[in-house]
Design a protein around this motif. Structure first.
Motif, PDB file in Angstrom:
ATOM      1  N   ILE A  24       0.854  -1.184   0.000  1.00 50.21           N
ATOM      2  CA  ILE A  24       0.000   0.000   0.000  1.00 50.21           C
ATOM      3  C   ILE A  24       0.886   1.230   0.000  1.00 50.21           C
ATOM      4  N   ILE A  55      -7.934   5.197  -2.028  1.00 51.39           N
ATOM      5  CA  ILE A  55      -7.955   3.792  -1.617  1.00 51.39           C
ATOM      6  C   ILE A  55      -9.370   3.242  -1.713  1.00 51.39           C
ATOM      7  N   SER A  56     -10.375   4.055  -1.341  1.00 49.74           N
ATOM      8  CA  SER A  56     -11.757   3.585  -1.433  1.00 49.74           C
ATOM      9  C   SER A  56     -12.126   3.259  -2.872  1.00 49.74           C
ATOM     10  N   ILE A  69      -7.549  -5.965  -1.283  1.00 51.98           N
ATOM     11  CA  ILE A  69      -6.507  -5.201  -0.599  1.00 51.98           C
ATOM     12  C   ILE A  69      -5.310  -6.093  -0.298  1.00 51.98           C
ATOM     13  N   GLN A  70      -5.493  -7.424  -0.384  1.00 50.39           N
ATOM     14  CA  GLN A  70      -4.365  -8.337  -0.168  1.00 50.39           C
ATOM     15  C   GLN A  70      -3.533  -8.516  -1.426  1.00 50.39           C
ATOM     16  N   LEU A 111     -18.316  -2.686   0.864  1.00 50.99           N
ATOM     17  CA  LEU A 111     -17.316  -3.696   1.195  1.00 50.99           C
ATOM     18  C   LEU A 111     -17.969  -4.945   1.763  1.00 50.99           C
ATOM     19  N   VAL A 157     -10.611  -0.092  -3.808  1.00 48.82           N
ATOM     20  CA  VAL A 157     -11.153  -1.252  -3.100  1.00 48.82           C
ATOM     21  C   VAL A 157     -12.623  -1.486  -3.442  1.00 48.82           C
TER      22      VAL A 157
END
Lengths: 320, 331
Positions: free
Chosen positions: B78, B263-264, B273-274, B319, B267
């Motif tokens: 990240i 980031i939102s 995110i992994q 999410l 995702v």
């Protein structure tokens, strides 16, 4: 003794660094070693130390909590409404504030455990929610805190800062819980290998909720202590606590990959960070240059902590 | 089952037409339509092309910066140094462009991009060589950039000139369509091609899935990681230059409101995110969704606090929908 040192190498190195930094700070401080100086240092360190412990619980089970700062801000703001008046109402207020902290932690935990969302994005989103509630409750810093209580908790008794006593008590209780109870050991087990823990028959989901709930509880303690030190509720303190708590646990030898580290390490990391920024303040560097050096020292410290990579025999160990 | 076998099983399952990636894109597209329709109930102007084009223009800044963030996230890392890479670039470009030396002034934009490369390299040294967790290292880099910017500008707003090219690219229109959006389309096309058709793209996904396997297969893991962080820095700087052209000024903290939305957007767009999973169309749609959402919340004159809450809540719901559909597929 040697095995103990080897097992706790990261904490030992961090503690040594802290001692050196603290000596430098005392040497540079115009008022030298006095109860006053140490009390201020200890109060500031306790704030970040509690934030780091809150972060530690989540990191221990392989998570990361980007909402720690927001929970601290929210509980701080709630404290500024509830922590005054008669002793009964203060006690009740305290219970409510701590319950809010636990609830925030559990919200994170439930989204992570039952919602299947990654901790980092869950807490990014909930951080916005908690911070938003804090801002709604108190758009600008203000409120009042019972001053007798604040004085009792932020001054020194017989030369020993009360904040240091609080921090030590919290640490001892947590250490006993983490190292001597099934729940505590279960948290370490989950952090090291969730699958093995599951196959051993541990209730992984429930234990994770315990970790997130405890994190919220300690964050609420931090928020309450912020109220005690600053005597106001301030909704804007969130970002700095979140960032510093992550840096603190890493400096203190807590592995972000989970299962390794102790709350003591987290607190040492927090104290190192606090001491560095206090050192900066009295160092005579031009004020405008201080943020840069703070960042530089933080980066150097973290990189030094990572020097272990040059000792690995096979580069395969580096990739997981 | 180990992670790797799980993923193979999952990817085989998802070879159906309505696989997980397409579901996320569809969800966001529906979300965008719902936002527009809901908004139009309150303010009829929402469905006019003028409003939508303006939103696409603003989404382009977010989208270009999110491109870099997505690459790093695909890698399983990240980049939290985005905010001050943006601010730093804006400061460098505006002061270089306002310089009395004509050579420096003409090189303002390349200098800004160089800053992005430098930040990317610095991030990569920490993460790929020293193996510091990216979350912490890029945070420290962000702090250093902040410090350097404060030191350089003396805590006041930097003076200078915004390069003509940046203004044109950010605010100009070609055949009525905002240039910024066209630039973003080009970036998107190249990114999709790189991710799907090049060796680098394949390595990126593979590294996100199992770094160990890729290392054993003999790939240059470090090189790919360094390239990715440098690209991310360049995209941040590129977005910052466009943003500078749009706002026509550089100021302290101008990048701060971008970290969360970037980031939102990635995702929400279905990128894990992994690392190792996600496609660019999702990020594209995610950036538009986030832009529409914040625009509607500000048109509704929500206080910032409520805006932050609703923002967080909607992201969390999106999410959770992802997370729960994931679970159904049998993780």
């Amino acid at each position: 003794m040697m095995t103990w040192l080897r097992q706790n190498a990261r904490e030992t190195i961090a503690a040594l660094a802290l001692v050196i930094l603290f000596a430098g700070y005392i040497a540079i401080h115009p008022r030298g070693f006095s109860t006053y100086v140490v009390t201020i240092w200890s109060n500031q360190g306790t704030l970040l130390g509690l934030a780091a412990i809150a972060q530690f619980f989540v990191v221990l089970v392989k998570g990361i909590d980007l909402s720690v700062g927001s929970i601290i801000a929210l509980t701080n703001v709630m404290g500024s409404f509830l922590l005054n008046g008669s002793p009964t109402s203060i006690a009740l207020g305290m219970v409510v504030v701590l319950a809010v902290g636990v609830a925030c932690g559990l919200v994170n935990g439930i989204a992570v455990v039952y919602g299947g969302v990654q901790p980092i994005v869950t807490t990014l989103a909930t951080g916005g929610i908690f911070g938003g509630i804090a801002l709604l409750l108190r758009p600008t810093p203000g409120g009042s805190i019972d001053e007798t209580m604040s004085d009792a908790l932020t001054y020194a008794v017989a030369g020993i800062p009360v904040s240091a006593v609080i921090l030590v008590i919290v640490l001892v209780v947590l250490l006993v819980l983490l190292r001597r109870t099934a729940v505590g050991l279960g948290l370490y087990a989950i952090g090291s290998s969730e699958q093995s823990a599951y196959m051993t028959g541990l209730r992984v989901n429930r234990l994770k909720l315990v970790a997130y709930g405890s994190s919220g509880f300690v964050a609420a303690l931090a928020g309450t202590y912020v109220s005690m030190v600053t005597l106001t509720g301030d909704p804007n303190i969130a970002p700095s606590y979140t960032l510093n708590s992550i840096a603190a646990v890493v400096l203190g030898g807590v592995a972000l990959s989970g299962g390794v580290g102790s709350p003591i390490g987290a607190v040492i990391g927090a104290l190192i960070l606090k001491t560095i920024s206090s050192l900066m303040f009295f160092s005579g560097l031009p004020p405008l240059a201080q943020p840069f050096f703070e960042g530089l020292i933080l980066a150097t410290a973290i990189a030094l902590g990572a020097l272990g990579v040059f000792r690995v025999r096979s580069r395969l160990e580096l990739y997981r | 089952m180990t992670d790797a076998t799980e993923r193979t099983v999952r990817s085989r399952k998802s070879s159906r037409w309505l696989n997980r990636d397409r579901v996320s894109v569809l969800l966001i597209a529906l979300g965008c339509v719902a936002l527009l329709l809901g908004g139009s109930l309150l303010y009829p102007g929402f469905l006019k092309p003028g409003y939508i084009l303006q939103q696409l223009q603003i989404a382009a800044f977010l989208g270009i910066i999110a491109t870099g963030a997505m690459l790093v996230i695909l890698l399983g890392e990240i980049d939290l140094s985005v905010p001050w890479t943006i601010t730093g670039t804006a400061i460098v470009v505006i002061s270089a462009s306002g310089s009395s030396n004509p050579l420096v002034a003409s090189l303002a934009i390349p200098l800004g991009l160089c800053l992005g490369v430098a930040v990317g390299l610095l991030n990569a040294i920490g993460v790929a060589v020293f193996r510091v967790p990216a979350m912490v290292w890029t945070l420290a880099v962000n702090a250093m950039l902040l410090g350097a910017a404060v030191f350089y500008t003396g805590n006041s707003r930097p003076n200078g000139e915004v390069p003509w090219l940046a203004t044109q690219a950010a605010t100009g229109r070609t055949f009525g369509i905002p240039n910024a959006f066209l630039v973003w389309l080009v970036v998107a096309a190249i990114t999709i091609w790189v991710l799907k058709r090049t060796v680098y793209g394949n390595y990126l996904y593979a590294l996100g899935n199992s770094r160990r396997a890729v290392f054993l297969a003999g790939a240059k893991v470090r090189l790919v990681m360094v390239a990715t962080f440098v690209l991310a820095g360049v995209f941040s700087s590129f977005g910052a230059i466009l943003l500078l052209g749009y706002t026509n000024q550089a100021y302290q903290g101008m990048g701060d409101p971008y970290l969360m939305p970037v980031i939102s957007a990635v995702v929400i767009g279905g990128t894990s995110i992994q690392g190792g999973r996600g496609n660019y169309i999702g990020t594209f749609a995610g950036a538009i969704f986030i832009t529409l959402l914040s625009s509607i919340l500000s048109v509704m004159q929500m206080p910032p606090a409520a805006r932050e809450m609703i923002f967080g809540a909607i992201i969390l719901v999106m999410l959770l929908v992802h997370g729960l559909t994931n679970k159904k597929e049998g993780i």
